[in-house]
Design a protein around this motif. Structure first.
Motif, mmCIF file in Angstrom:
data_model
loop_
_atom_site.group_PDB
_atom_site.id
_atom_site.type_symbol
_atom_site.label_atom_id
_atom_site.label_comp_id
_atom_site.label_asym_id
_atom_site.label_seq_id
_atom_site.Cartn_x
_atom_site.Cartn_y
_atom_site.Cartn_z
ATOM 1 N N GLN A 1 -79.474 -5.639 21.270
ATOM 2 C CA GLN A 1 -79.453 -6.841 20.392
ATOM 3 C C GLN A 1 -78.623 -8.135 21.085
ATOM 4 O OE1 GLN A 1 -81.887 -8.030 18.553
ATOM 5 N NE2 GLN A 1 -80.650 -9.949 17.749
ATOM 6 N N LEU B 1 -81.487 -10.502 25.390
ATOM 7 C CA LEU B 1 -81.821 -11.905 25.687
ATOM 8 C C LEU B 1 -80.866 -12.676 26.561
ATOM 9 C CD1 LEU B 1 -83.990 -12.499 22.162
ATOM 10 C CD2 LEU B 1 -84.856 -11.548 24.203
ATOM 11 N N THR C 1 -86.260 -8.987 17.062
ATOM 12 C CA THR C 1 -86.347 -9.445 18.607
ATOM 13 C C THR C 1 -87.219 -8.404 19.189
ATOM 14 O OG1 THR C 1 -84.076 -10.025 18.425
ATOM 15 C CG2 THR C 1 -84.915 -9.187 20.574
ATOM 16 N N ARG D 1 -85.207 -17.451 22.074
ATOM 17 C CA ARG D 1 -84.163 -16.739 22.612
ATOM 18 C C ARG D 1 -82.948 -17.317 22.462
ATOM 19 N NH1 ARG D 1 -81.074 -17.025 27.044
ATOM 20 N NH2 ARG D 1 -81.454 -19.302 27.496
ATOM 21 N N VAL E 1 -81.612 -16.400 18.628
ATOM 22 C CA VAL E 1 -81.334 -15.217 18.685
ATOM 23 C C VAL E 1 -79.676 -14.965 19.309
ATOM 24 C CG1 VAL E 1 -81.694 -12.546 19.467
ATOM 25 C CG2 VAL E 1 -83.654 -14.227 18.524
ATOM 26 N N ASN E 2 -79.564 -15.572 20.180
ATOM 27 C CA ASN E 2 -78.258 -15.516 20.829
ATOM 28 C C ASN E 2 -77.420 -16.146 19.930
ATOM 29 O OD1 ASN E 2 -79.055 -13.946 23.137
ATOM 30 N ND2 ASN E 2 -79.436 -15.765 24.367
ATOM 31 N N ASN F 1 -76.676 -13.799 17.222
ATOM 32 C CA ASN F 1 -75.862 -12.733 17.476
ATOM 33 C C ASN F 1 -74.452 -13.004 17.575
ATOM 34 O OD1 ASN F 1 -78.175 -10.799 17.778
ATOM 35 N ND2 ASN F 1 -78.419 -11.515 20.118
#
Length: 375
Positions: A8, A12, A79, A98, A101-102, A105
């Motif tokens: 995870q 990406l 993801t 992308r 999500v980053n 995270n």
């Protein structure tokens, strides 16, 4: 945990796969903390012979990965699903997805760091004093208002110090209890390594004496040697036996099933032997490291069982798992048929997982009263 977190956090991120190798190795090492410190620290999995600061640091990194794995489960599923969907449609993964999500995270990783730090700080704090009144059937007049101070799961090891144990002893002695009981998992390590620290327990004082039982970690750490050492510290170990504290009022203790793992022949738990000779109408307090023994103890002439072992579940979610292995007894007071069971959260924490969230450590002061005097 290592696979989920690595996937995870890095899937990406637009860097070379070779640059991803180092964080993957670090994440994997943190997830395998217990196995690595065991390999480096000798033959005791539960008490590696390594400096305390190293054990605590390794535990913190492990906790970061542990909390991260929990927080990243749903984002990882999203993801993975998005990547599979885009591949099936032969379209590129949206750049906005992308980036989002980053960013998520990073936020969740920082949250995991905060949770790990808070849980570690709370785990290493001095135990709070917790006063509990319990009303028992058949409590003789001589034992009315009897005060028992309970210590459990001290897990004295390389992360401890003689000064830390000495301060604990001073706090307990100030309570001036009738008796002090130690409910097992007192040590993690060999007598030769921990004698100076554990020897501070010899200064514990109570009018009727100090009593203890064996926990699973004592048997993993030398068993018989610790029984002899505790005896030299004026701690009367109740190994499937009992003592009469007042007329008609008894304190009994049993060993732990881990006795079977100890080097040399040591007695397995034997409740019948511990209670042998006690009249059925007497009032008996039973010391049993694992709370699950309450199921059988409630069928005998036992008024109250005192246990530890669970650390109160340590962190949210763990209580369910811990309960599964302990007849669903995790923390605090339970009624088991006509018997009371009190499960201490423990007075310290094991350095292998030294974390607490909403399960604070405690020194428990139990005052016993006759049920007939309950208002």
């Amino acid at each position: 945990m290592a696979v989920l977190v690595s996937y995870q956090l890095l899937r990406l991120v637009r860097i070379s796969k070779y640059w991803k190798l180092l964080p993957v190795l670090l994440i994997t090492a943190a997830a395998l903390k217990s196995q690595i410190v065991y390999l480096l620290g000798g033959d005791n999995y539960f008490a590696p012979d390594l400096p305390g600061w190293l054990l605590i640091t390794a535990a913190w990194f492990y906790a970061v990965i542990f909390f991260s794995s929990v927080l990243l489960i749903l984002p990882a599923a999203a993801t993975f699903t998005a990547i599979i969907y885009c591949k099936s449609k032969k379209i590129a993964l949206p750049e906005k997805f992308r980036q989002s999500v980053n960013k998520l995270n990073i936020a969740l990783l920082l949250t995991a760091v905060l949770l790990a730090s808070a849980a570690l700080a709370n785990g290493l704090r001095s135990p709070a004093l917790r006063h509990v009144e319990l009303f028992l059937n058949d409590l003789p007049p001589e034992a009315e208002n009897y005060r028992i101070t309970v210590l459990a799961d001290l897990h004295i090891d390389r992360t401890s110090s003689p000064e830390k144990v000495r301060k604990l002893v001073e706090r307990v002695n100030e309570l001036q209890s009738n008796t002090v009981v130690i409910l097992g998992d007192t040590v993690d390590g060999k007598v030769a390594t921990l004698a100076a620290m554990v020897g501070e327990l010899a200064e514990l004082r109570a009018s009727d004496g100090v009593f203890g039982i064996m926990g699973n970690h004592e048997y993993f750490s030398g068993g018989r040697e610790w029984v002899e050492f505790f005896a030299a510290c004026n701690i009367k170990m109740l190994l499937n036996e009992h003592v009469e504290l007042r007329k008609g009022f008894y304190l009994a203790g049993i060993t732990d099933p881990a006795a079977g793992y100890s080097k040399g022949s040591m007695a397995m738990p034997d409740l019948a032997e511990a209670l042998r000779g006690i009249a059925p109408d007497a009032c008996t307090v039973l010391l049993a490291h694992r709370p699950g023994h309450a199921v059988k103890a409630a069928e005998k002439a036992v008024a109250l069982q005192l246990s530890g072992h669970t650390h109160g579940g340590m962190i949210p979610g763990f209580s369910y798992l811990v309960g599964r292995f302990n007849e669903n007894f995790v923390s605090g007071l339970y009624h088991v048929k006509n018997m009371l069971l009190y499960v201490s959260n423990g007075s310290s924490i094991w350095s292998g997982f030294p974390f607490r969230l909403w399960a604070d450590s405690e020194i428990t002061i139990i005052t016993l009263k006759s049920k007939g005097n309950k208002k």
